[in-house]
Design a protein around this motif. Structure first.
Motif, PDB file in Angstrom:
ATOM      1  N   VAL A 155      43.085  -1.978  34.731  1.00  0.00           N
ATOM      2  CA  VAL A 155      43.142  -3.415  34.501  1.00  0.00           C
ATOM      3  C   VAL A 155      44.187  -4.011  35.437  1.00  0.00           C
ATOM      4  CG1 VAL A 155      43.614  -5.238  32.831  1.00  0.00           C
ATOM      5  CG2 VAL A 155      42.478  -3.128  32.097  1.00  0.00           C
ATOM      6  N   MET A 156      43.825  -5.067  36.151  1.00  0.00           N
ATOM      7  CA  MET A 156      44.761  -5.756  37.021  1.00  0.00           C
ATOM      8  C   MET A 156      45.108  -7.111  36.414  1.00  0.00           C
ATOM      9  SD  MET A 156      45.329  -3.761  39.634  1.00  0.00           S
ATOM     10  CE  MET A 156      44.852  -2.071  39.220  1.00  0.00           C
ATOM     11  N   MET A 157      46.412  -7.338  36.213  1.00  0.00           N
ATOM     12  CA  MET A 157      46.923  -8.653  35.805  1.00  0.00           C
ATOM     13  C   MET A 157      47.983  -9.035  36.837  1.00  0.00           C
ATOM     14  SD  MET A 157      47.413  -8.270  31.674  1.00  0.00           S
ATOM     15  CE  MET A 157      46.130  -7.591  30.614  1.00  0.00           C
ATOM     16  N   VAL A 158      47.533  -9.415  38.009  1.00  0.00           N
ATOM     17  CA  VAL A 158      48.426  -9.637  39.143  1.00  0.00           C
ATOM     18  C   VAL A 158      48.650 -11.136  39.333  1.00  0.00           C
ATOM     19  CG1 VAL A 158      48.630  -9.355  41.649  1.00  0.00           C
ATOM     20  CG2 VAL A 158      47.802  -7.464  40.234  1.00  0.00           C
ATOM     21  N   ALA A 159      49.926 -11.528  39.329  1.00  0.00           N
ATOM     22  CA  ALA A 159      50.308 -12.944  39.466  1.00  0.00           C
ATOM     23  C   ALA A 159      49.585 -13.801  38.429  1.00  0.00           C
ATOM     24  CB  ALA A 159      50.039 -13.452  40.883  1.00  0.00           C
ATOM     25  N   LEU A 160      49.578 -13.331  37.202  1.00  0.00           N
ATOM     26  CA  LEU A 160      48.800 -13.980  36.143  1.00  0.00           C
ATOM     27  C   LEU A 160      49.633 -14.378  34.938  1.00  0.00           C
ATOM     28  CD1 LEU A 160      46.117 -14.783  34.747  1.00  0.00           C
ATOM     29  CD2 LEU A 160      45.894 -12.372  34.049  1.00  0.00           C
ATOM     30  N   VAL A 161      50.403 -13.450  34.389  1.00  0.00           N
ATOM     31  CA  VAL A 161      50.994 -13.660  33.066  1.00  0.00           C
ATOM     32  C   VAL A 161      52.121 -14.698  33.095  1.00  0.00           C
ATOM     33  CG1 VAL A 161      52.128 -12.500  31.112  1.00  0.00           C
ATOM     34  CG2 VAL A 161      50.202 -11.420  32.269  1.00  0.00           C
ATOM     35  N   HIS A 162      52.660 -15.014  34.275  1.00  0.00           N
ATOM     36  CA  HIS A 162      53.643 -16.114  34.314  1.00  0.00           C
ATOM     37  C   HIS A 162      52.985 -17.471  34.035  1.00  0.00           C
ATOM     38  CE1 HIS A 162      52.856 -15.012  38.698  1.00  0.00           C
ATOM     39  NE2 HIS A 162      52.241 -16.178  38.588  1.00  0.00           N
ATOM     40  N   SER A 211      50.385 -29.271  37.171  1.00  0.00           N
ATOM     41  CA  SER A 211      49.115 -28.584  37.398  1.00  0.00           C
ATOM     42  C   SER A 211      48.475 -28.181  36.080  1.00  0.00           C
ATOM     43  CB  SER A 211      49.331 -27.336  38.265  1.00  0.00           C
ATOM     44  OG  SER A 211      49.843 -26.261  37.482  1.00  0.00           O
ATOM     45  N   THR A 212      47.299 -27.589  36.180  1.00  0.00           N
ATOM     46  CA  THR A 212      46.637 -27.074  34.975  1.00  0.00           C
ATOM     47  C   THR A 212      47.250 -25.754  34.525  1.00  0.00           C
ATOM     48  OG1 THR A 212      44.968 -26.004  36.376  1.00  0.00           O
ATOM     49  CG2 THR A 212      44.444 -28.199  35.522  1.00  0.00           C
ATOM     50  N   ASN A 213      48.217 -25.224  35.296  1.00  0.00           N
ATOM     51  CA  ASN A 213      48.777 -23.892  35.003  1.00  0.00           C
ATOM     52  C   ASN A 213      50.291 -23.894  35.136  1.00  0.00           C
ATOM     53  OD1 ASN A 213      46.106 -23.462  36.938  1.00  0.00           O
ATOM     54  ND2 ASN A 213      46.035 -22.278  35.041  1.00  0.00           N
ATOM     55  N   PRO A 214      51.030 -24.442  34.164  1.00  0.00           N
ATOM     56  CA  PRO A 214      52.493 -24.374  34.208  1.00  0.00           C
ATOM     57  C   PRO A 214      52.988 -22.930  34.244  1.00  0.00           C
ATOM     58  CG  PRO A 214      51.755 -25.936  32.549  1.00  0.00           C
ATOM     59  CD  PRO A 214      50.531 -25.194  33.000  1.00  0.00           C
ATOM     60  N   VAL A 215      54.174 -22.743  34.828  1.00  0.00           N
ATOM     61  CA  VAL A 215      54.735 -21.403  35.047  1.00  0.00           C
ATOM     62  C   VAL A 215      55.887 -21.141  34.088  1.00  0.00           C
ATOM     63  CG1 VAL A 215      56.004 -19.959  36.703  1.00  0.00           C
ATOM     64  CG2 VAL A 215      54.063 -21.342  37.483  1.00  0.00           C
ATOM     65  N   THR A 216      55.940 -19.920  33.556  1.00  0.00           N
ATOM     66  CA  THR A 216      57.072 -19.446  32.759  1.00  0.00           C
ATOM     67  C   THR A 216      57.740 -18.299  33.502  1.00  0.00           C
ATOM     68  OG1 THR A 216      56.019 -20.059  30.657  1.00  0.00           O
ATOM     69  CG2 THR A 216      57.803 -18.441  30.566  1.00  0.00           C
ATOM     70  N   LEU A 217      58.990 -18.482  33.891  1.00  0.00           N
ATOM     71  CA  LEU A 217      59.733 -17.402  34.551  1.00  0.00           C
ATOM     72  C   LEU A 217      60.199 -16.384  33.518  1.00  0.00           C
ATOM     73  CD1 LEU A 217      62.049 -19.440  36.956  1.00  0.00           C
ATOM     74  CD2 LEU A 217      59.797 -18.447  37.455  1.00  0.00           C
ATOM     75  N   ARG A 218      60.242 -15.122  33.921  1.00  0.00           N
ATOM     76  CA  ARG A 218      60.778 -14.086  33.036  1.00  0.00           C
ATOM     77  C   ARG A 218      61.641 -13.117  33.837  1.00  0.00           C
ATOM     78  NH1 ARG A 218      55.386 -15.050  30.896  1.00  0.00           N
ATOM     79  NH2 ARG A 218      55.630 -16.088  28.873  1.00  0.00           N
ATOM     80  N   THR A 219      62.621 -12.552  33.158  1.00  0.00           N
ATOM     81  CA  THR A 219      63.540 -11.613  33.791  1.00  0.00           C
ATOM     82  C   THR A 219      62.891 -10.235  33.934  1.00  0.00           C
ATOM     83  OG1 THR A 219      64.451 -10.846  31.694  1.00  0.00           O
ATOM     84  CG2 THR A 219      65.464 -12.806  32.680  1.00  0.00           C
ATOM     85  N   ARG A 220      63.577  -9.374  34.653  1.00  0.00           N
ATOM     86  CA  ARG A 220      63.070  -8.003  34.784  1.00  0.00           C
ATOM     87  C   ARG A 220      62.949  -7.334  33.422  1.00  0.00           C
ATOM     88  NH1 ARG A 220      64.333  -2.868  34.732  1.00  0.00           N
ATOM     89  NH2 ARG A 220      63.304  -1.450  36.216  1.00  0.00           N
ATOM     90  N   ASP A 221      63.943  -7.518  32.562  1.00  0.00           N
ATOM     91  CA  ASP A 221      63.884  -6.903  31.231  1.00  0.00           C
ATOM     92  C   ASP A 221      62.710  -7.443  30.425  1.00  0.00           C
ATOM     93  OD1 ASP A 221      66.065  -5.336  31.749  1.00  0.00           O
ATOM     94  OD2 ASP A 221      67.495  -6.564  30.610  1.00  0.00           O
ATOM     95  N   GLU A 222      62.439  -8.733  30.544  1.00  0.00           N
ATOM     96  CA  GLU A 222      61.308  -9.314  29.826  1.00  0.00           C
ATOM     97  C   GLU A 222      59.978  -8.784  30.349  1.00  0.00           C
ATOM     98  OE1 GLU A 222      62.890 -13.674  28.387  1.00  0.00           O
ATOM     99  OE2 GLU A 222      62.509 -13.384  30.517  1.00  0.00           O
ATOM    100  N   VAL A 223      59.880  -8.640  31.674  1.00  0.00           N
ATOM    101  CA  VAL A 223      58.663  -8.066  32.262  1.00  0.00           C
ATOM    102  C   VAL A 223      58.486  -6.627  31.786  1.00  0.00           C
ATOM    103  CG1 VAL A 223      57.570  -7.342  34.418  1.00  0.00           C
ATOM    104  CG2 VAL A 223      58.658  -9.588  34.268  1.00  0.00           C
ATOM    105  N   ALA A 224      59.560  -5.840  31.850  1.00  0.00           N
ATOM    106  CA  ALA A 224      59.477  -4.448  31.409  1.00  0.00           C
ATOM    107  C   ALA A 224      59.086  -4.365  29.935  1.00  0.00           C
ATOM    108  CB  ALA A 224      60.812  -3.749  31.648  1.00  0.00           C
ATOM    109  N   GLY A 225      59.591  -5.299  29.124  1.00  0.00           N
ATOM    110  CA  GLY A 225      59.270  -5.298  27.703  1.00  0.00           C
ATOM    111  C   GLY A 225      57.798  -5.530  27.428  1.00  0.00           C
ATOM    112  N   MET A 226      57.146  -6.316  28.289  1.00  0.00           N
ATOM    113  CA  MET A 226      55.714  -6.546  28.113  1.00  0.00           C
ATOM    114  C   MET A 226      54.898  -5.281  28.358  1.00  0.00           C
ATOM    115  SD  MET A 226      55.075 -10.174  30.006  1.00  0.00           S
ATOM    116  CE  MET A 226      55.758 -11.696  29.368  1.00  0.00           C
ATOM    117  N   LEU A 227      55.483  -4.340  29.098  1.00  0.00           N
ATOM    118  CA  LEU A 227      54.741  -3.161  29.537  1.00  0.00           C
ATOM    119  C   LEU A 227      55.151  -1.900  28.788  1.00  0.00           C
ATOM    120  CD1 LEU A 227      55.054  -3.819  33.393  1.00  0.00           C
ATOM    121  CD2 LEU A 227      53.252  -4.604  31.848  1.00  0.00           C
TER     122      LEU A 227
END
Length: 268
Positions: A155-162, A211-227
């Motif tokens: 599964v690819m979720m590239v440049a998506l979850v932000h 835009s139709t797609n607002p962005v949410t920034l996340r830290t490295r720890d937050e990204v790692a937590g999602m995974l």
């Protein structure tokens, strides 16, 4: 403005979309004046945004090739965007023409253009759905027809979850996908961050609010937590130029300028 005949009915030509802006950064032709206007404003606050987009695309290529090297022959690319050179099916089917690829996007222009490109490819298709609607993605007739859920899927979720706000609980969404995937499956993932360039990236966030797609920034720890359900492939969560570069062009002197973290994880 005169409406080009390739634009699906119902597409709002007055509001920019992330998929079409990304197409603009990559030099594509399937974007509108409103997307280019936003894109140029983003270039003022993140001057290397075109390089960022190209680099993120290179990460996608390397992640797909890694999964192919592990024997995976079916891919689900969610948030696939408007097709450009180096799509997942082009990379994967060059290695094995029998590789099956399902693209997913909620942007009508991306879906329409994908359908026109994939019309004669029996091993690739597109589903119009949103990442957060897990059943709509995984139980779509096209997905069920092409993908065998008894065998590993990448599964690819590239440049998506932000583009998924905290209110939509992206961590739980990713877990739902994890639960449905067979053992041996992979997740390729990348996400924008403001960890090292908060001022410029925050400017991007402000611009994308229109835009139709607002962005949410996340830290490295937050990204790692999602995974954290996945076993991360070395080198773990890193800036994308540092994720298994395979040419000198992939290497950046200051990888943090990519403003994107990337990782690949495996379901054990």
């Amino acid at each position: 403005m005169q409406r080009p005949d390739w634009i699906p009915e119902g597409v709002d030509l007055e509001k920019p979309s992330a998929a079409r802006c990304y197409d603009f950064y990559l030099g594509g032709a399937h974007n509108f004046a409103v997307d280019r206007e936003l894109g140029r404003k983003v270039m003022e606050v993140v001057p290397n945004v075109q390089e960022v987009a190209v680099n993120n695309r290179a990460f996608l290529r390397r992640a797909v090739r890694y999964c192919l090297d592990q024997g995976v022959r079916q891919f689900l690319d969610i948030g696939s965007g408007i097709p450009t050179a180096g799509n997942v099916h082009e990379i994967a089917q060059a290695v094995d023409p029998g590789t099956r690829v399902v693209y997913v996007d909620n942007e009508p222009v991306a879906v329409a253009h994908s359908r026109s490109i994939l019309g004669d490819n029996k091993n690739a298709t597109i589903v119009q759905a949103d990442l957060v609607d897990v059943e709509d993605v995984l139980d779509a007739p096209e997905t069920q027809r092409l993908l065998d859920f008894s065998q590993p899927i990448a599964v690819m979720m590239v440049a998506l979850v932000h583009f998924v706000p905290d209110s939509n609980k992206p961590r739980e969404v990713i877990r739902h996908y994890y639960d449905r995937l067979p053992a041996g499956s992979y997740l390729g993932f990348s996400h924008v961050t403001g960890d090292h360039y908060p001022e410029g990236v925050q400017g991007l966030v402000e611009l994308y609010k229109s835009s139709t797609n607002p962005v949410t920034l996340r830290t490295r720890d937050e990204v790692a937590g999602m995974l954290d359900d996945f076993e991360l492939v070395e080198p773990g969560v890193v800036y994308v130029p540092d994720w298994r570069p395979d040419t000198e062009d992939d290497v950046w002197e200051n990888p943090e300028r990519s403003i994107v973290y990337g990782a690949v994880g495996r379901k054990v």
